[in-house]
Design a protein around this motif. Structure first.
Motif, mmCIF file in Angstrom:
data_model
loop_
_atom_site.group_PDB
_atom_site.id
_atom_site.type_symbol
_atom_site.label_atom_id
_atom_site.label_comp_id
_atom_site.label_asym_id
_atom_site.label_seq_id
_atom_site.Cartn_x
_atom_site.Cartn_y
_atom_site.Cartn_z
ATOM 1 N N GLY A 1 56.831 108.745 -56.547
ATOM 2 C CA GLY A 1 57.407 107.468 -56.141
ATOM 3 C C GLY A 1 56.514 106.276 -56.438
ATOM 4 N N PHE A 2 55.203 106.496 -56.515
ATOM 5 C CA PHE A 2 54.271 105.383 -56.720
ATOM 6 C C PHE A 2 54.498 104.626 -58.025
ATOM 7 N N PRO A 3 54.744 105.289 -59.164
ATOM 8 C CA PRO A 3 54.899 104.533 -60.422
ATOM 9 C C PRO A 3 56.068 103.567 -60.443
ATOM 10 N N TYR A 4 57.107 103.784 -59.626
ATOM 11 C CA TYR A 4 58.259 102.884 -59.667
ATOM 12 C C TYR A 4 57.874 101.422 -59.430
ATOM 13 N N PRO A 5 57.259 101.069 -58.298
ATOM 14 C CA PRO A 5 56.879 99.661 -58.105
ATOM 15 C C PRO A 5 55.806 99.204 -59.091
ATOM 16 N N PHE A 6 54.921 100.100 -59.498
ATOM 17 C CA PHE A 6 53.879 99.746 -60.466
ATOM 18 C C PHE A 6 54.503 99.336 -61.800
ATOM 19 N N LEU A 7 55.500 100.103 -62.258
ATOM 20 C CA LEU A 7 56.139 99.798 -63.544
ATOM 21 C C LEU A 7 56.958 98.509 -63.469
ATOM 22 N N VAL A 8 57.562 98.236 -62.307
ATOM 23 C CA VAL A 8 58.325 96.993 -62.150
ATOM 24 C C VAL A 8 57.385 95.795 -62.065
ATOM 25 N N ARG A 9 56.249 95.973 -61.413
ATOM 26 C CA ARG A 9 55.300 94.858 -61.234
ATOM 27 C C ARG A 9 54.772 94.334 -62.567
ATOM 28 N N ARG A 10 54.656 95.194 -63.554
ATOM 29 C CA ARG A 10 54.114 94.773 -64.854
ATOM 30 C C ARG A 10 55.131 94.017 -65.691
ATOM 31 N N LEU A 11 56.402 93.976 -65.274
ATOM 32 C CA LEU A 11 57.442 93.311 -66.053
ATOM 33 C C LEU A 11 57.427 91.803 -65.802
ATOM 34 N N PRO A 12 57.710 90.998 -66.825
ATOM 35 C CA PRO A 12 57.834 89.538 -66.617
ATOM 36 C C PRO A 12 59.261 89.192 -66.169
ATOM 37 N N PHE A 13 59.378 88.326 -65.166
ATOM 38 C CA PHE A 13 60.683 87.885 -64.675
ATOM 39 C C PHE A 13 60.786 86.376 -64.880
ATOM 40 N N CYS A 14 61.476 85.991 -65.930
ATOM 41 C CA CYS A 14 61.558 84.574 -66.255
ATOM 42 C C CYS A 14 62.996 84.056 -66.225
ATOM 43 N N GLY A 15 63.941 84.905 -65.844
ATOM 44 C CA GLY A 15 65.339 84.489 -65.802
ATOM 45 C C GLY A 15 65.886 84.571 -64.394
ATOM 46 N N SER A 16 67.031 85.188 -64.239
ATOM 47 C CA SER A 16 67.683 85.307 -62.939
ATOM 48 C C SER A 16 66.879 86.196 -61.999
ATOM 49 N N HIS A 17 66.818 85.806 -60.735
ATOM 50 C CA HIS A 17 66.175 86.607 -59.698
ATOM 51 C C HIS A 17 67.211 87.181 -58.738
ATOM 52 N N ALA B 1 61.814 91.231 -70.460
ATOM 53 C CA ALA B 1 61.323 92.229 -71.405
ATOM 54 C C ALA B 1 62.208 93.472 -71.288
ATOM 55 N N GLU B 2 62.166 94.304 -72.296
ATOM 56 C CA GLU B 2 62.986 95.514 -72.292
ATOM 57 C C GLU B 2 62.348 96.560 -71.363
ATOM 58 N N PRO B 3 63.057 96.997 -70.311
ATOM 59 C CA PRO B 3 62.467 97.953 -69.355
ATOM 60 C C PRO B 3 62.604 99.399 -69.812
ATOM 61 N N THR B 4 62.229 99.679 -71.047
ATOM 62 C CA THR B 4 62.395 101.022 -71.603
ATOM 63 C C THR B 4 61.584 102.059 -70.835
ATOM 64 N N ILE B 5 60.326 101.708 -70.494
ATOM 65 C CA ILE B 5 59.462 102.662 -69.792
ATOM 66 C C ILE B 5 60.034 102.975 -68.419
ATOM 67 N N ASN B 6 60.562 101.960 -67.729
ATOM 68 C CA ASN B 6 61.178 102.186 -66.420
ATOM 69 C C ASN B 6 62.341 103.155 -66.540
ATOM 70 N N HIS B 7 63.150 102.946 -67.565
ATOM 71 C CA HIS B 7 64.311 103.805 -67.785
ATOM 72 C C HIS B 7 63.880 105.241 -68.081
ATOM 73 N N LEU B 8 62.875 105.399 -68.944
ATOM 74 C CA LEU B 8 62.417 106.737 -69.311
ATOM 75 C C LEU B 8 61.771 107.444 -68.120
ATOM 76 N N TYR B 9 60.998 106.677 -67.336
ATOM 77 C CA TYR B 9 60.366 107.313 -66.176
ATOM 78 C C TYR B 9 61.421 107.772 -65.173
ATOM 79 N N GLY B 10 62.467 106.968 -64.998
ATOM 80 C CA GLY B 10 63.562 107.376 -64.116
ATOM 81 C C GLY B 10 64.200 108.670 -64.586
ATOM 82 N N LEU B 11 64.368 108.825 -65.898
ATOM 83 C CA LEU B 11 64.935 110.056 -66.453
ATOM 84 C C LEU B 11 64.012 111.255 -66.204
ATOM 85 N N VAL B 12 62.696 111.025 -66.367
ATOM 86 C CA VAL B 12 61.727 112.099 -66.132
ATOM 87 C C VAL B 12 61.780 112.566 -64.682
#
Length: 306
Positions: free
Chosen positions: A155-171, A189-200
């Motif tokens: 469960g720990f990587p989920y917030p870590f992977l989201v925290r590294r993403l830039p949020f410059c549009g809609s919140h 940015a494209e959240p490809t790593i988040n998507h792949l980690y969710g699949l794993v």
């Protein structure tokens, strides 16, 4: 949503777009389910902890499941009710990450406990003479440690992977809690790593656990069918059916949530939100009732209290 103000470092949780005027009526069943979850869950926990005769593997594993369910519900439902009743849609980025961690970690813990419960029933039915030597107190303690570490580590990587993403549009998160992909999709940015980690994680948790549970119950059913006594068959069959009901209630909504968040573009947003939320609300409510109260030892104590 245009009349809701928020800080640029925060997110806005939004439930059922276009149905804001019905929030009060929608909130009533959710509030009722949360109250039932807490009251029944805490009652079953108190019964197990107060009676030394119930300090057995099956009941201790049930305690772990109920604890995980209560924490999971409490991490989501109070905020949902605040949105419904007081229009408190805003959630800070840090609070969002904490909620995300709790949701995913304790969902994984719940799945791990269900796997341990399936193993408990497998040993009890298929190897009853060695039950007390295999499922010792030390083994249950190690199981509890495994359940906790598995949930925390995955469960720990989920917030870590989201925290590294830039949020410059809609919140504005079109969801009532901070689900991993619902938040990651807002990134510029494209959240490809988040998507792949969710699949794993889905493969390592749902895929592995469902497979092992299915194998366990297949062997249990085969063992039950070989029993000469019809009464014994009915008793064990009833127990297995109860366990299978809990498992189906836990995994089916979770799989719907996963599929709709990642591949449900054709579904309307309200349907996605509802499916994703149900697996955090329904299993914690029904698990103590289906699993706990149907056990005669717990039911007898509960009726004595009432």
């Amino acid at each position: 949503m245009s009349n809701i103000s928020f800080n640029s470092s925060s997110f806005v949780l939004f439930w059922f777009p276009g149905m804001e005027e019905k929030n009060l009526w929608i909130s009533l069943p959710f509030c009722s389910m949360y109250i039932i979850t807490i009251l029944v869950g805490v009652s079953v926990l108190l019964i197990i902890w107060s009676d030394d005769r119930l300090h057995q593997p099956m009941f201790l594993l049930l305690s772990m499941l109920i604890l995980a369910d209560i924490v999971l519900s409490s991490g989501v439902l109070p905020k949902i009710l605040l949105i419904f009743w007081f229009k408190l849609h805003e959630i800070s980025f840090e609070e969002c990450l904490v909620q995300m961690f709790f949701v995913h970690s304790f969902s994984i813990m719940g799945s791990s406990v269900l796997l341990a419960m399936a193993f408990d029933r497998f040993v009890a039915v298929c190897n009853p003479l060695r039950y007390s030597t295999i499922l010792t107190n030390s083994m249950i303690a190690k199981t509890g440690m495994f359940v906790s570490l598995r949930g925390l580590i995955l469960g720990f990587p989920y917030p870590f992977l989201v925290r590294r993403l830039p949020f410059c549009g809609s919140h504005v998160i079109e969801h009532c809690y901070c689900e991993n992909m619902a938040v990651a999709k807002l990134s510029c940015a494209e959240p490809t790593i988040n998507h792949l980690y969710g699949l794993v994680v889905i493969f390592l948790v749902v895929g592995v656990d469902v497979t092992c549970i299915s194998v366990s119950y297949t062997m249990i059913i085969m063992a039950v069918l070989r029993l000469p006594s019809t009464e014994a068959k009915n008793k064990l069959g009833h127990t297995c059916a109860t366990h299978m009901a809990v498992i189906l209630v836990a995994y089916i909504p979770a799989l719907f949530s996963f599929m709709t968040q990642r591949f449900g573009a054709s579904l309307i947003s309200s349907t996605q939100i509802l499916l994703s939320t149900l697996y955090l609300i329904i299993p914690p409510m029904v698990n103590p009732m289906i699993y706990g109260i149907k056990m005669k030892e717990i039911r007898r104590k509960l009726l004595a209290w009432i």
